[in-house]
Design an enzyme around this catalytic site. Structure first.
Site, mmCIF file in Angstrom:
data_model
loop_
_atom_site.group_PDB
_atom_site.id
_atom_site.type_symbol
_atom_site.label_atom_id
_atom_site.label_comp_id
_atom_site.label_asym_id
_atom_site.label_seq_id
_atom_site.Cartn_x
_atom_site.Cartn_y
_atom_site.Cartn_z
ATOM 1 N N HIS A 100 29.841 43.892 48.437
ATOM 2 C CA HIS A 100 30.214 43.980 49.848
ATOM 3 C C HIS A 100 31.096 45.195 50.125
ATOM 4 O O HIS A 100 31.715 45.770 49.224
ATOM 5 C CB HIS A 100 30.965 42.709 50.262
ATOM 6 C CG HIS A 100 32.244 42.501 49.486
ATOM 7 N ND1 HIS A 100 33.418 43.160 49.778
ATOM 8 C CD2 HIS A 100 32.518 41.723 48.421
ATOM 9 C CE1 HIS A 100 34.359 42.796 48.935
ATOM 10 N NE2 HIS A 100 33.846 41.930 48.089
ATOM 11 N N GLU B 9 40.714 24.413 21.180
ATOM 12 C CA GLU B 9 40.302 25.432 20.214
ATOM 13 C C GLU B 9 41.157 25.367 18.948
ATOM 14 O O GLU B 9 40.628 25.459 17.831
ATOM 15 C CB GLU B 9 40.400 26.808 20.861
ATOM 16 C CG GLU B 9 39.324 27.067 21.910
ATOM 17 C CD GLU B 9 39.615 28.268 22.790
ATOM 18 O OE1 GLU B 9 38.677 28.723 23.481
ATOM 19 O OE2 GLU B 9 40.770 28.747 22.814
ATOM 20 N N GLU C 7 32.236 34.693 44.956
ATOM 21 C CA GLU C 7 33.141 35.290 43.977
ATOM 22 C C GLU C 7 33.897 34.206 43.217
ATOM 23 O O GLU C 7 33.953 33.038 43.623
ATOM 24 C CB GLU C 7 34.120 36.236 44.693
ATOM 25 C CG GLU C 7 35.125 36.955 43.795
ATOM 26 C CD GLU C 7 34.488 37.812 42.708
ATOM 27 O OE1 GLU C 7 33.917 37.235 41.764
ATOM 28 O OE2 GLU C 7 34.583 39.050 42.795
ATOM 29 N N ASP D 51 35.053 32.299 18.719
ATOM 30 C CA ASP D 51 34.853 33.146 19.891
ATOM 31 C C ASP D 51 36.076 33.167 20.801
ATOM 32 O O ASP D 51 36.016 33.744 21.892
ATOM 33 C CB ASP D 51 33.607 32.717 20.682
ATOM 34 C CG ASP D 51 33.698 31.302 21.220
ATOM 35 O OD1 ASP D 51 34.609 31.031 22.018
ATOM 36 O OD2 ASP D 51 32.848 30.470 20.861
ATOM 37 N N ASP E 213 30.186 25.228 19.145
ATOM 38 C CA ASP E 213 30.208 24.984 20.584
ATOM 39 C C ASP E 213 29.446 23.713 20.931
ATOM 40 O O ASP E 213 29.902 22.888 21.744
ATOM 41 C CB ASP E 213 29.609 26.193 21.308
ATOM 42 C CG ASP E 213 29.476 25.972 22.800
ATOM 43 O OD1 ASP E 213 30.500 25.989 23.485
ATOM 44 O OD2 ASP E 213 28.338 25.763 23.280
#
Length: 393
Positions: free
Chosen positions: A197, A51, A273, A76, A125
């Site tokens: 959950h 970046e 997850e 961003d 991007d």
């Protein structure tokens, strides 16, 4: 009066550190015309290095056009914007020389910095991704091969084409066109009822518990929550299928509901997850104490990964969007229970709203809570419910 130029820059790393590249574009603020492009494959580097390299390249391209111009930098990366604006300290040794190099291109009073959502930084991007794609082929990016400007300016396409783009290129933004609300009857939507959950032993202690940890089972409280949720959903009578993350706490929750409804549980890997790397099992305070710089970077950018090679929120959003599209194709017009985790639920809600990545930190999601999103055949989505817990009282 001095001329004003806009610099948009971005960088990425496929692995962080891994094969990296940057992209930058200089724009006319009045017309939006791309006046100059820059991109380069960097070899192995981190997201943040890429970046900063993109920022330097964009500033140098603007200087080549007009060394007397006023510059508006738009990126961003909140980390780069805040550090270059002087609001955050630069602690990492790899960042300091790059920041100094960026400051040397124009006088400080002629450069301003603005954070923008990734959806508004697509040109840079895509240049960065072109550079990384070239590097993967053993080449360097060439301006004559670039399609970034054409792709960014492409006209609106069908819902199917937008979904393909979201999955393949920028699913972590996942923007959907706003629903007209009063349009023609599109038939019944596919409705995803999103169930986090039930509790594990780690939940009350607020410890990071992702897909890279111990895969804990439900606690006694979590099993009670699963049974209460099963009873509530059975009473409603709307669920037609049950899909679960592969992790144990979700499978146990899903099985409790499916048994009550007389349904089978289908496993979807994309609903697992986030992998929190070295942070697995730690509290936020413990991570702050041990890995403060990595935590700051993670809080500032969806592209940053947890310490030790975990997943960035951008990577999670890409796989969740792929899973979403696959499930939408399978369950068109049906109501499906997705039993998953905090990050996937918040991500599905964020993508449906077209909200920026930092919206993840602005949602509360309790154990065994219910949320819901409806998806219409024209590609629009509607958030119907968020963090309902009445069935647990």
């Amino acid at each position: 009066m001095a001329r004003t130029l806009i610099v948009e820059a971005d960088g990425g790393s496929r692995g962080n550190p891994g094969p990296a590249g940057y992209g930058a574009v200089v724009l006319d603020p009045e017309t939006g015309e791309a006046l100059a492009e820059a991109a380069e494959f960097l070899g192995t580097a981190t997201n943040n290095v890429a970046e900063y390299k993109g920022l330097v390249a964009g500033l140098r391209a603007a200087h080549a056009l007009d060394p007397e111009a006023d510059i508006r930098v738009r990126m961003d990366s909140k980390l780069v914007v805040e550090q270059m604006s002087g609001r955050w300290k630069i602690k990492h040794p790899d960042m300091k020389p790059l920041a100094s190099e960026a400051r040397s291109v124009f006088p400080a009073d002629r450069v301003s910095y603005e954070w923008i959502p990734r959806a508004q930084n697509k040109h840079a991007d895509r240049l960065a991704n072109e550079a990384m794609d070239a590097g993967k082929s053993g080449k360097q990016w060439e301006p004559r091969d670039s399609r970034a400007a054409l792709d960014t300016a492409a006209p609106a396409r069908s819902a199917a084409a937008r979904a393909a783009d979201a999955s393949a290129e920028a699913a972590d933004e996942g923007a959907q066109a706003p629903s007209a609300g009063w349009g023609p009857d599109l038939g019944p939507p596919a409705t995803f009822v999103l169930l986090r959950h039930g509790e594990t032993a780690l939940t009350p202690e607020k410890r990071f518990s992702g897909s890279g940890g111990t895969d804990p089972e439900l606690s006694a409280a979590g099993r009670r929550q699963a049974e209460a949720t099963a009873a509530a959903l059975a009473a409603r009578g709307t669920i037609e299928a049950v899909v679960s993350s592969p992790l144990r706490r979700c499978r146990e929750t899903a099985e409790a509901v499916a048994a009550r409804l007389g349904l089978e549980v289908r496993i979807e890997e994309g609903l697992r997850e986030t992998d929190f790397g070295a942070w697995e099992g730690l509290t936020f305070a413990e991570v702050r104490e041990r890995y403060s710089e990595d935590l700051d970077a993670w809080l500032a950018s969806a592209k940053a990964e947890p310490t030790g090679g975990g997943e960035s929120f951008a990577a999670v959003a890409r796989r969740v969007a792929v899973a979403r599209d696959k499930l939408l194709a399978r369950y068109a017009g049906r109501t499906v229970l997705l039993v998953t985790h905090v990050t996937p639920v918040k991500t599905l809600v964020r993508l449906a709203l077209g909200a920026p990545p930092e919206a993840l930190f602005r949602m509360e999601l309790s154990a065994a809570s219910l949320s819901a999103v409806a998806y219409y055949s024209d590609g629009n989505a509607s958030v119907r419910l968020l963090n309902e817990t009445a069935h647990l009282r």
